[in-house]
Design an enzyme around this catalytic site. Structure first.
Site, mmCIF file in Angstrom:
data_model
loop_
_atom_site.group_PDB
_atom_site.id
_atom_site.type_symbol
_atom_site.label_atom_id
_atom_site.label_comp_id
_atom_site.label_asym_id
_atom_site.label_seq_id
_atom_site.Cartn_x
_atom_site.Cartn_y
_atom_site.Cartn_z
ATOM 1 N N GLY A 45 52.979 1.200 76.990
ATOM 2 C CA GLY A 45 53.283 -0.223 77.004
ATOM 3 C C GLY A 45 54.460 -0.495 76.092
ATOM 4 O O GLY A 45 54.707 0.228 75.131
ATOM 5 N N ASN B 253 57.814 -6.848 72.801
ATOM 6 C CA ASN B 253 59.077 -7.318 72.239
ATOM 7 C C ASN B 253 59.444 -6.569 70.972
ATOM 8 O O ASN B 253 60.603 -6.339 70.684
ATOM 9 C CB ASN B 253 58.985 -8.802 71.936
ATOM 10 C CG ASN B 253 59.033 -9.601 73.212
ATOM 11 O OD1 ASN B 253 59.840 -9.318 74.091
ATOM 12 N ND2 ASN B 253 58.152 -10.582 73.322
ATOM 13 N N ASP C 212 45.344 -13.673 70.039
ATOM 14 C CA ASP C 212 46.060 -13.171 71.212
ATOM 15 C C ASP C 212 45.068 -12.573 72.201
ATOM 16 O O ASP C 212 45.301 -11.522 72.792
ATOM 17 C CB ASP C 212 47.085 -12.122 70.769
ATOM 18 C CG ASP C 212 48.196 -11.935 71.799
ATOM 19 O OD1 ASP C 212 48.171 -12.634 72.834
ATOM 20 O OD2 ASP C 212 49.066 -11.076 71.573
HETATM 21 P P1 ADP Z 1 51.901 -5.103 72.109
HETATM 22 O O1 ADP Z 1 51.882 -5.564 70.696
HETATM 23 O O2 ADP Z 1 53.184 -4.509 72.524
HETATM 24 O O3 ADP Z 1 51.393 -6.166 73.060
HETATM 25 P P2 ADP Z 1 49.418 -3.667 72.689
HETATM 26 O O4 ADP Z 1 48.587 -3.107 71.588
HETATM 27 O O5 ADP Z 1 48.909 -4.868 73.404
HETATM 28 O O6 ADP Z 1 50.891 -3.857 72.138
HETATM 29 O O7 ADP Z 1 49.639 -2.498 73.744
HETATM 30 C C1 ADP Z 1 50.498 -2.656 74.855
HETATM 31 C C2 ADP Z 1 49.938 -1.924 76.054
HETATM 32 O O8 ADP Z 1 49.821 -0.520 75.772
HETATM 33 C C3 ADP Z 1 48.529 -2.364 76.445
HETATM 34 O O9 ADP Z 1 48.541 -3.440 77.328
HETATM 35 C C4 ADP Z 1 47.976 -1.113 77.104
HETATM 36 O O10 ADP Z 1 48.402 -1.031 78.429
HETATM 37 C C5 ADP Z 1 48.638 0.010 76.320
HETATM 38 N N1 ADP Z 1 47.759 0.490 75.209
HETATM 39 C C6 ADP Z 1 47.694 0.001 73.965
HETATM 40 N N2 ADP Z 1 46.809 0.654 73.190
HETATM 41 C C7 ADP Z 1 46.260 1.614 73.975
HETATM 42 C C8 ADP Z 1 45.261 2.635 73.775
HETATM 43 N N3 ADP Z 1 44.653 2.784 72.580
HETATM 44 N N4 ADP Z 1 44.956 3.436 74.799
HETATM 45 C C9 ADP Z 1 45.580 3.260 75.997
HETATM 46 N N5 ADP Z 1 46.512 2.332 76.259
HETATM 47 C C10 ADP Z 1 46.869 1.503 75.269
HETATM 48 MG MG MG Z 2 49.612 -6.884 73.590
#
Ligand code: ADP
Ligand code: MG
Length: 548
Positions: free
Chosen positions: A272, A275, A392
């Site tokens: 993922g 920003n 969030d």
């Molecule tokens: P951001 O702050 O960029 O929104 P997130 O923590 O929401 O970061 O993570 C972005 C994306 O990465 C998530 O929507 C998911 O698809 C993937 N992701 C995040 N953490 C994990 C994890 N522990 N295992 C698998 N996929 C993850």
């Molecule tokens: Mg996120």
């Protein structure tokens, strides 16, 4: 007759089971490739091949310590499956792969991984089922639909026997009729000379499925085995003594690092990108031989001092949380100073709930959606108890561990409530997920557990629309206010809509009681909204009444 359809179905199930899991002794499944008449499972490459062949090929150098170590590793893999109530269904030395050889000079033990089960015996023709005696348990020979967790225990017993006997095939000389008789007369495989091990094998190969021990108990039994002298005497080589130290046995689950070294984090895939940062799937592989575990690593993209401070706070918060519905913190990784801070968490194989829902829509009934809703409430209740406000909450920030478990992730905006107040006021409006926000957050930048409850209402809405883009909260609100609105005007119109009591509509086919729950979460007055604890109970009740 076995239909092509059920074989294909079974193939997909086997692939899907493996991709749901992440454990160092389970083979990593990268995905499947579906071609017109051929399906290919893409798995990690394993250098030393199947355990049965490996045992035969190296009969002269493999000693009893080696065998015991491998048996324990296999038991750990199966313990992991048992904990998740997943049946493997085809445990045998052929389905175990050797991913690292032993190095006696450095005292590095061998390393194995359990591979996928392949086509399930429940759809195989009977001849194949019978051929698999004595791996397939007696109850499944009678009726293959009885395949259960107990079957894996029986097969583990057979596999232990194979390992002990250096890859020899049990009952190799028997034809099918003789094999059937063997089961009818309730025979046991020839007992190994090592009586303690023989009794472990016998406990697994108990003709009464309910009598077979759990893998936790088996690990304990294996750990308490002492290698008898006569076994050590036949060893062709001596093994470093620390390798044999009883305290070391089975300790590898508890010795997890919390400081990860950057040079051992191997990038596998981008998960993922936001920003300010990105999340990557990596393997932490300190032995540099692909045996390390898979983790998710979050890092900042272009970090200002302020972003870095927020990120450090996010890490501290996640570290302090331990709940089965919150993504598990594993550690941090610094490289070249503080600017390259990385957060290491458990890797959840199915990614975000938003993508998972929209891709697998046809697989979910309401009871699954309610299960996820209930788990989210439980995680949020725990968070609220610790006086954290998530800020969030949205399906893009919920992660999917398995079909049966979701976890709250992304604590990037989370704040701690001050001791004397029930809300938190943010100064920086910045990048806001405004369509998930409560009115008081939009108008006064006030955030509280009650504003998280509002967002949970939106999550419920997302669940029951299967996160379909066409009717996502932003799409629906924007349509309502007119697509031409931009910038601050959007916030202004959104506030106006909410003030006039406009709310997201009931999703198609959504039960009335769920829709009314959403509306309770969207009460204009924060104090009129339900608590997460009550929401969890209500959701569980609705689920019970639906399934009952
Ligand atoms: P951001 O702050 O960029 O929104 P997130 O923590 O929401 O970061 O993570 C972005 C994306 O990465 C998530 O929507 C998911 O698809 C993937 N992701 C995040 N953490 C994990 C994890 N522990 N295992 C698998 N996929 C993850
Ligand atoms: Mg996120």
């Amino acid at each position: 007759m076995v239909s092509v359809f059920s074989l294909r179905q079974s193939f997909f199930e086997s692939a899907s089971m493996m991709s749901q899991l992440s454990h160092k002794h389970l083979l990593l499944n990268y995905g499947i490739c579906v071609c017109t008449d051929e399906h290919i499972m893409v798995q990690e490459y394993v250098r030393f091949g199947s355990l049965d062949t490996y045992l035969k090929r190296n009969r002269n150098t493999i000693n009893i310590t080696w065998k015991l170590e491998v048996a324990k590793q296999l038991a750990w893999a199966l313990h992991h499956l048992e904990e998740k109530s997943l049946i493997h269904g085809n445990v045998c030395a052929r389905n175990v792969l050797v991913t690292r050889e032993e190095d006696r000079k450095t005292g590095t033990p061998p390393f194995i991984k359990l591979s996928d089960p392949g086509i399930s015996i429940t759809v195989q023709p009977r001849e194949i089922l019978l051929e698999r005696i004595p791996w397939v348990p007696p109850e499944c020979v009678k009726d293959s639909r009885t395949l259960s967790l107990a079957a894996d225990k029986w097969s583990f017993g057979t596999t232990l026997w194979e390992i002990y006997c250096g890859g020899e095939q049990p009952l190799a000389a028997y034809d099918t009729a003789k094999k059937l008789l063997f089961y009818e007369d309730k025979h046991q495989l020839p007992a190994p000379k090592w009586t303690e091990l023989a009794s472990v094998i016998n406990s697994c190969m108990d003709y009464e499925p309910l009598h077979r021990p759990s893998f936790r108990a088996l690990i304990r039994d294996l750990n308490s085995l002492y290698t008898p002298d006569y076994e050590l005497l036949v060893e062709s080589d001596t093994v470093p003594s620390r390798h044999r130290a009883p305290g070391l046995a089975g300790a590898f689950e508890s010795q997890e690092p919390t400081q990860f070294q950057a040079r051992h984090l191997i990038f596998l895939q981008l998960l993922g990108k936001g920003n300010f940062g990105s999340v990557e799937k990596c393997r932490y592989d300190p032995l540099q031989d692909n045996t390390g575990e898979v983790v998710a690593v979050k890092k900042l993209q272009h970090s200002t001092a302020e972003h870095l401070r927020d990120f450090e706070r996010e890490i501290e918060i996640l570290r302090s949380l331990q709940h089965e519905n919150i993504v598990r913190y594993k550690g941090v990784c610094y490289s070249a100073g503080r600017n390259n801070l990385r957060l290491v968490m458990e890797f959840l194989p199915f990614g975000s709930l938003r993508d998972y829902l929209s891709k697998n829509r046809e697989r979910f009934d309401h009871s699954k959606l309610l299960l996820y809703a209930s788990q989210i409430c439980k995680g949020m209740d725990y968070l609220a108890e610790k006086r954290y406000v998530h800020r969030d909450l949205a399906t893009r920030n919920i992660l999917v561990e398995s079909e049966f478990r979701v976890k709250i992730g992304d604590f990037g905006l989370t704040k701690v409530l001050p001791q004397d107040k029930e809300y938190y006021t943010v100064r920086e409006p910045g990048e806001s997920p405004i369509f998930w926000y409560a009115p008081e957050s939009l108008t006064e930048s006030k955030f509280s557990v009650a504003s998280d409850v509002w967002s949970f209402g939106v999550v419920l809405y997302e669940l029951f629309t299967y996160s379909e883009k066409r009717c996502s909260p932003p799409a629906v609100f924007m349509e309502q206010m007119g697509e031409d609105k931009q910038g601050q005007m959007i916030v202004y119109h959104l506030i106006d809509l909410l003030k006039r009591n406009y709310r997201l509509p009931a999703p198609e086919g959504c039960p009335a009681e769920i829709h009314s729950l959403m509306k309770r979460c969207w009460a204009p007055e924060p104090s009129d909204r339900p608590l997460f604890r009550d929401l969890a109970r209500t959701v569980d009740d609705i689920q019970d009444s639906q399934s009952g």
